[in-house]
Motif scaffolding. Structure first.
Motif, mmCIF file in Angstrom:
data_model
loop_
_atom_site.group_PDB
_atom_site.id
_atom_site.type_symbol
_atom_site.label_atom_id
_atom_site.label_comp_id
_atom_site.label_asym_id
_atom_site.label_seq_id
_atom_site.Cartn_x
_atom_site.Cartn_y
_atom_site.Cartn_z
ATOM 1 N N GLU A 9 0.843 -1.190 0.000
ATOM 2 C CA GLU A 9 0.000 0.000 0.000
ATOM 3 C C GLU A 9 0.878 1.238 0.000
ATOM 4 N N ASP A 10 1.887 1.153 0.847
ATOM 5 C CA ASP A 10 2.771 2.288 0.977
ATOM 6 C C ASP A 10 3.538 2.538 -0.314
ATOM 7 N N GLU A 11 4.007 1.443 -0.903
ATOM 8 C CA GLU A 11 4.758 1.580 -2.151
ATOM 9 C C GLU A 11 3.910 2.266 -3.201
ATOM 10 N N LEU A 13 1.598 4.368 -2.791
ATOM 11 C CA LEU A 13 1.395 5.786 -2.573
ATOM 12 C C LEU A 13 2.595 6.596 -3.048
ATOM 13 N N GLU A 14 3.673 5.895 -3.326
ATOM 14 C CA GLU A 14 4.853 6.608 -3.794
ATOM 15 C C GLU A 14 4.662 7.079 -5.237
ATOM 16 N N VAL A 16 2.931 8.741 -8.324
ATOM 17 C CA VAL A 16 1.906 9.665 -8.778
ATOM 18 C C VAL A 16 2.087 9.763 -10.289
#
Ligand SMILES: Nc1ncnc2c1ncn2[C@@H]1O[C@H](COP(=O)(O)OP(=O)(O)OP(=O)(O)O)[C@@H](O)[C@H]1O
Ligand SMILES: [Mg+2]
Lengths: 485, 253
Positions: A9-11, A13-14, A16
């Motif tokens: 999930e975190d990856e 969000l990186e 854009v």
């Protein structure tokens, strides 16, 4: 949430990405198309092309006749120019037809398509335990893990194959949950569907992998009429994933799918969808019209859980529903519906409680941005005999900017007094203070919105299998880019 | 490091900061005190780039850069950190996810690769220990359902993770119990170095017993009306603000 899930999930969000509809491209594969328009002959041609048995042709013709007498519904809170049904091509199939045993045999053009979608073949292989039945325009072109499934007696194949190979099952169940006459779009689908998936899980079998299908519209002006029939026999379990993205188009694309789920006694079906049909450009031109009828029936102690993340389509009309026929059965609906620019959505669910002690949960999260309109429409019906039943509904709307709209239409009918229905609804906006707080922590406004939206949708996203949750978050991000100025 | 010259800022027609001058050098700790409504939080918001406030005059330079030209996130990337007086809730986003996003965005701006998750977790554990933060905290949602003190501690935890050049702590001490105050103060002291600076906004001498400031300033009615060493805070504690503010009022009467 597992650490692993959190990491990806975190990856996610990186990343854009660009504002334009990311999956807008067309694959160049020769197609075998029939002329535009709908008539009895066209229905016959489709049936003949599929080499269908007589009973199937009769089913289609009957549906076609009902359709002729029906009118396109207009009760939904959406505004669109009704498609000209004589201007649609009702059948198209890639010329390269054979069903592949392994993904290696895939057409290089298609391989490219999947690469662009971010579901590269390599990635798919790495996704251990996922059987992929890829539907590229109406006909399946790849099918994997079939053997593993066959060992357990699980049938997972294109519905046209099921009509040939398992006619008794198809005949027994097709149209039992969504009758052809159910509505205008289901009748249309029954008359002309050209492909889709069929799945049967035998008694007591727990399907060892997530079953997934990628749907794509790929032929200019081709309507997609997918038909899905999923039967979970007594005590069985299955998780089914359906996802789609579509190429950029200038004309409206009609999509009218029907999904029927049958959960026999003690069976458990989880059906997850990420829907990303082309929404049209910023002015709303060229997007997909998505009219879907999805319904499941639960027998005794059975459970059906619908999870959907809807980010696409110019117009969405969709109400995945559960008929809780058996005592103690459970229905769930988890939904995130995003509308941006000129998109319109009228979506929700119906929970029909017939059996005793039946339970249903509805968590619907709407996000409206741009000049879009998002509507939740839900029906909770508790019949007289459905004593001691429960429903909990939560419908939240998140508005971005002040040109969008959201409406909630909850219909509740309770016919006995031992049952209980709870309904909660909220409407909120993303706070400037939340954005500034993120900004202060080095998170730019776009990323901040993606983060806040993900948080808002967490209860729904958590219901999705991991790979799907990741994809869903990507879509949320992409579909909301540039939505707050 | 930070130079503020004749800074005037306000909201709509209401001028709140009426000409602030302040210089903070690397390695220093400054305390800003002053009565309620004097403009302390406004000053920190303007430094951090909150666009609710309009800068009407003056300038702020930060390590040679014109800070007012930068977006709030760019200021953060350059090492400005604000511990909010009222931290904001981000429902559904875990502390770990939030901090990871924050660090990743900062590193991206600096042209660095994302931090490896195992390194991040290791760092989080270290900083949690430093601030005596309990297990299970990382998976809670950002400030959602946090007590006042927990929110403040969460601010300092983020500060510890982000390792800013300039940290502004806006009333971080209020809401903290006695033990938490000591822990947070200890943390701030440990994170202190020759390369970074801290501005502490507080109403109470108590915190300054733990974190001894090099300078103390009194902000009143949008101006710094008195500056001195650590002893000034003691004096204020004894005498109240009256003895400073009365003179000031006379001056502008
Ligand atoms: N967003 C705003 N809208 C209207 N007025 C504001 C706003 N922010 C600050 N003010 C006003 O500006 C003045 C300074 O407020 P500020 O919050 O900076 O004070 P402070 O020194 O931090 O006070 P405290 O010690 O109570 O935290 C107050 O009179 C306040 O009402
Ligand atoms: Mg303040």
């Amino acid at each position: 949430m597992s650490e692993q899930k959190k990491q990806s999930e975190d990856e996610l969000l990186e990343k854009v990405t660009s504002t334009e509809y990311k999956y807008g491209f067309t694959t160049d594969i020769e197609s075998d198309t029939i002329p535009k328009g709908l008539s009895e002959d066209v229905v016959r041609i489709i049936s003949a092309k599929k080499n269908e048995p007589e009973w199937m042709l009769e089913y289609r013709l009957k549906a076609y006749k009902s359709w002729l007498e029906m009118e396109e519904p207009d009760w939904a809170n959406i505004n669109y120019t009704k498609p000209n049904y004589q201007d649609v091509i009702y059948y198209s199939a890639p010329k390269q037809k054979p069903v592949l045993d392994s993904l290696d045999d895939l057409d290089p053009e298609m391989k490219k398509t999947f690469d662009k979608l971010g579901i590269s073949i390599d990635e798919q292989k790495k996704l251990a335990n996922v059987a992929v039945d890829i539907v590229m325009d109406s006909v399946s072109v790849a099918n994997t893990f079939k053997d593993t499934l066959a060992e357990k007696g699980i049938i997972f194949c294109p519905i046209s194959d099921a009509i040939q190979e398992h006619p008794e099952l198809v005949k027994k169940y097709l149209g039992t949950v969504v009758p052809a006459r159910d509505n205008f779009f289901s009748a249309l689908n029954a008359a002309v569907f050209s492909d889709g998936s069929f799945c049967y899980i035998p008694k007591g079998i727990k399907c060892p992998m997530e079953l997934s299908t990628y749907f794509r519209i790929n032929e200019a002006g081709t309507g997609q009429f997918e038909r899905t029939l999923l039967i979970a026999d007594e005590g069985s379990q299955v998780s089914y994933l359906e996802g789609c993205t579509a190429p950029m188009r200038d004309e409206n694309q009609l999509h009218a799918a029907v999904v029927e789920l049958i959960a026999m006694d003690e069976a458990d079906i989880k059906y997850s969808t990420v829907q990303n049909w082309y929404p049209g450009n910023a002015e709303g031109v060229g997007g997909v019209f998505n009219f879907v009828t999805k319904r499941g029936i639960c027998h005794k102690n059975a459970k059906i859980s619908w999870t959907q993340v809807e980010t696409g389509s110019a117009v969405t009309w969709k109400y995945p529903s559960c008929i809780l026929k058996g005592d103690n059965s459970i229905g769930e609906f988890f939904s995130v519906a995003v509308t941006n620019n000129r998109q319109q959505a009228d979506t929700g669910t119906k929970m029909i409680h017939l059996g005793k002690n039946t339970k249903s949960t509805i968590i619907a999260k709407g996000i409206s941005a741009g000049k879009s309109d998002g509507n939740y429409r839900g029906l909770v019906k508790i019949s007289k005999g459905a004593t001691n039943s429960r429903n909990f509904s939560q419908c939240d709307s998140l508005l971005m900017g002040d040109k969008c709209g959201s409406h909630t239409f909850p219909y509740i009918e309770v016919k006995n007094n031992s049952s209980k229905v709870e309904h909660e609804a909220t409407t909120s906006k993303i706070g400037e203070d939340q954005i500034f707080y993120c900004n202060q922590r080095g998170i730019g406004t776009e990323a901040a919105i993606a983060l806040i939206v993900n948080g808002y949708c967490k209860d729904v996203l958590n219901q999705l299998p991991m790979e799907f949750a990741v994809e869903a978050q990507k879509l949320l991000e992409i579909s909301l880019e540039g939505s707050v100025g | 490091m930070l130079q503020i010259k004749d800074l005037k800022a306000g909201i709509e027609d209401n001028q709140i900061l009426k000409g602030i001058n302040l210089e903070v050098k690397a390695g220093e700790i400054h305390a800003i005190m002053g009565p309620n409504g004097s403009g302390k939080s406004t000053l920190s918001a303007v430094i951090a780039g909150n666009e609710d406030y309009e800068v009407e005059g003056g300038n702020i330079t930060f390590n040679g850069k014109d800070l007012l030209e930068l977006d709030p996130e760019e200021r953060a990337h350059n090492g400005v950190f604000l511990s909010f007086q009222y931290p904001v809730e981000i429902p559904g986003i875990s502390v770990s996810n939030f901090i990871k996003t924050s660090i990743t965005e900062k590193r991206k701006a600096q042209g660095l690769e994302p931090i490896l998750t195992k390194d991040l977790l290791k760092m989080m554990r270290e900083k949690m220990e430093l601030l005596s933060i309990k297990q299970g905290y990382l998976s809670r949602n950002m400030n959602e359902g946090f007590s006042g003190g927990e929110k403040k501690r969460n601010e300092i935890f983020q500060m510890a993770m982000l390792e800013p050049k300039l940290a502004i702590l806006d009333e971080t001490d209020s809401g903290l119990d006695i033990d938490a105050l000591r822990i947070v103060a200890n943390g701030v002291n440990k994170l202190r170095s020759e390369d970074n600076a801290t501005v502490i906004i507080t109403h109470y001498q108590r915190l300054l017993d733990y974190i001894v400031p090099d300078f103390v300033h009194v902000l009143y009615n949008g101006r710094i009306v008195k500056s001195g060493g650590a002893e000034l805070a003691h004096e204020l504690e004894e005498k109240g603000y009256d003895w400073v503010t009365k003179e000031e009022d006379k001056k502008w009467a």
